[in-house]
Design an enzyme around this catalytic site. Sequence first.
Site, PDB file in Angstrom:
ATOM      1  N   ARG A 282       1.462 -10.972  10.671  1.00 24.70           N
ATOM      2  CA  ARG A 282       2.677 -10.241  10.741  1.00 24.70           C
ATOM      3  C   ARG A 282       3.830 -11.359  10.047  1.00 24.70           C
ATOM      4  NH1 ARG A 282       1.488  -6.514  10.088  1.00 24.70           N
ATOM      5  NH2 ARG A 282      -0.420  -7.402   9.406  1.00 24.70           N
TER       6      ARG A 282
ATOM      7  N   GLN B 215      -7.806  -4.474   9.033  1.00 26.16           N
ATOM      8  CA  GLN B 215      -7.272  -4.674   9.591  1.00 26.16           C
ATOM      9  C   GLN B 215      -7.997  -3.256  11.062  1.00 26.16           C
ATOM     10  OE1 GLN B 215      -2.828  -4.968   8.505  1.00 26.16           O
ATOM     11  NE2 GLN B 215      -3.877  -5.252   6.328  1.00 26.16           N
TER      12      GLN B 215
ATOM     13  N   ASP C  25      -3.700   7.966   4.071  1.00 26.99           N
ATOM     14  CA  ASP C  25      -3.381   6.579   4.791  1.00 26.99           C
ATOM     15  C   ASP C  25      -3.901   5.610   6.215  1.00 26.99           C
ATOM     16  OD1 ASP C  25      -1.897   3.275   4.216  1.00 26.99           O
ATOM     17  OD2 ASP C  25       0.007   4.913   5.125  1.00 26.99           O
ATOM     18  N   GLU C  26      -4.236   3.780   5.946  1.00 31.75           N
ATOM     19  CA  GLU C  26      -4.394   3.683   7.343  1.00 31.75           C
ATOM     20  C   GLU C  26      -6.194   4.655   7.787  1.00 31.75           C
ATOM     21  OE1 GLU C  26      -3.307   0.976   8.601  1.00 31.75           O
ATOM     22  OE2 GLU C  26      -1.538   1.084   8.908  1.00 31.75           O
TER      23      GLU C  26
ATOM     24  N   LYS D 109       1.257  -1.195   0.240  1.00 37.19           N
ATOM     25  CA  LYS D 109       0.066   0.616  -0.003  1.00 37.19           C
ATOM     26  C   LYS D 109       0.500   1.352  -0.020  1.00 37.19           C
ATOM     27  CE  LYS D 109      -0.813   0.499   4.720  1.00 37.19           C
ATOM     28  NZ  LYS D 109      -0.099   1.714   5.075  1.00 37.19           N
ATOM     29  N   THR D 110       2.106   1.218   1.446  1.00 38.70           N
ATOM     30  CA  THR D 110       2.845   2.381   0.850  1.00 38.70           C
ATOM     31  C   THR D 110       2.812   2.517  -1.021  1.00 38.70           C
ATOM     32  OG1 THR D 110       3.510   2.040   3.233  1.00 38.70           O
ATOM     33  CG2 THR D 110       4.996   3.542   1.922  1.00 38.70           C
TER      34      THR D 110
END
Length: 720
Positions: free
Chosen positions: A605, A251, A220-221, A35-36
């Site tokens: 993770r 998430q 973002d997020e 995503k970044t």
Amino acid sequence: MDITSIIAGLNDAQRAAVTAPPGSTLVLAGAGSGKTRVLVHRIAWLLQVEHISPWGILAVTFTNKAAREMQQRIEALLQQPIGGLWVGTFHGLAHRLLRAHWSEAQLPQGFQILDADDQYRLIKRLLREANLDDSRWPPRQVQRFINRNKDEGLRPQHLDAGRDPYQRQMISLYDNYEAACQRAGVVDFAELLLRAHELWRDRSDILQHYRQRFGAILVDEFQDTNAIQYAWLRLLSDTEDKLFVVGDDDQSIYGWRGAKVEHIQQFQTHFPNTRVVRLEQNYRSTGNILAAANAVIAQNPDRLGKALWTTAGEGEPIRLYSAYNETDEARFVTDQIRSLQVAGESYQQMAILYRTSAQSRQFEETLIQSDIPYRIYGGLRFFERAEIKDVLAYLRLLENRQDDPAFERAVNQPPRGIGARTLEAVREHARIHNLSLWQAAQTVIRDQQLTARAAGALTRFLQLIDNTQAQLAELTLSEQIARVIAASALRDHFAQSRDGKGQDRLENLDELIHAGQQSDLNFTLEGQTPLQTFLAQAALEAGDTQASADEDSVQLMTLHAAKGLEFAVVFIGGLEEGLFPHSMSSDNAQKLAEERRLCYVGMTRARRRLYLAHAETRRIHGSVSLPLASRFLRDIPAETLQEVRARNNYAHPRSSRVSHNDTGLYPGQQVLHPTFGSGVILNTEGHGASARAQVNFATAGTKWLIIAMANLEPIASAST
């Protein structure tokens, strides 16, 4: 125009997001899907292809580190410095706005920002000025009340106390706090965003300027936005289709601090022309890990929907370990860590994740015993936590009245009306006459050097310690710890806490009692009482500093703290009903859905290896339970799992439990006691004459019994 560098290396979904035409876009970015990278390349695309000026782009991140990284990556991609971009956190961007429009926002030009500690100290001062007792109106509780309402966009005048005197007082404190901040020309972090939102709301000319200026707004997020942040974005974007938001409803795990998953779930309702792009190719985890995570999260309702996949192959199966109890669980994890490290895996790339911070103690203990370096990520080691040090201070003072640091910590914790002036008088007397604080307290009371009220409060504390001491003689160490926690009123104090950490503190107190029980069954140093031995061990563990950030060490953290991180090997412990999912979520559909998202976050993770563990028996809240395995485990496809040991096939850890050859008794066995009747053995510990059994009796409840004296008669047998 050569756009090769902007789209090179992107997969189809990433390219679709980066090159999307202007308009509202929702990018559902799964864990490890890049995503970044998409955000960075999207900004580069807007600059190079859509010809939007840098000063016309606003990009919101959730950390300052992410903002700096984004700026650097954009400049590296375009191979030139880019000035004029508004890239930062919500608070950072709001601060920038208020600096430019301080007068219109009714702030002094040189307004200062209060950090959390400054805010806390100001609230403490206001409580003193209002003659309010800290014990009834804890400053942290007031601070949380103020910040929570600001995050919801609510001023004191918007709140209605009704007939609730508590609410009325809190609103009054909020009002006084705002007046004090206005007089001092200061703003706190929550105020930055609220004041910026009000500036745009009340000044249409300024709002219109920024609406015209920012042709592209990227976030973002997005799943972590709270009420005021989302209101801020909607006000700025109005009905124009220029929001490009990246997030993952699967998430969203911060509902407890104000994040609202419905913002991302209802985004298409608020912006009907939204284009949705799903990033589902995962570049982090193996196929088995993703298949398991997908199956767990698929049980949640109201999802926007996506399924992660990878080209990296299935990888190793997920290891599932059914532990005998929490000690066995920790030993299994520690043994696996050592084996992996010997095989070439670095400690730094291994993480132990858990639902509650209290679970760290057992893992810490086994890692220390195995001489494995570890680090608590974003938190304190067990014996360094404030509530644990509070109890230890009482225990130390019971053992040694001359322990001045213990006296200082325990004397007014929880608050009992012993003020700063009283304590200073005690300290001064001790200094002049070379006495301990305990002796000085006795003297100033005897010599009537204090007011009647101060003397009474101090006398009650001294009597509390003496009376508690008299109650401990016949108790085991764990019972002594439990008695001290109850007598000190620390449990009640933390139970009434409204700062959001009360439950964690209570669980840590229970874990301290459990630590005492385990110490009961281990050795006692020659010439020392069990309590003295325990205090020495606690001091040594607290004093043995954890590994530094750059040292090769195993990472321990809560599942919440793991968000945004990744490791080659991940262990998740405590997958049991009541622990994970947590008991406080079991009767609330929204909270249960968030618990499931938390499990999904934890599983994703892991890059190469994932270990899941649950215990057949676990001591929680001071008593042994027989928890069911977590419902999350039942959702995982069997083909992705490898059970390290089948359930109910108990393998007793080497040093802490009785073998069949010692007594013939074992967990799960039914026995008959001449007084208590029939029961089931839950646990056996120790050896020889000191061996004990924990038995859950049908009528008498759970009891620990000395096996040699209990006359337990087996009435059924079970295969092990």
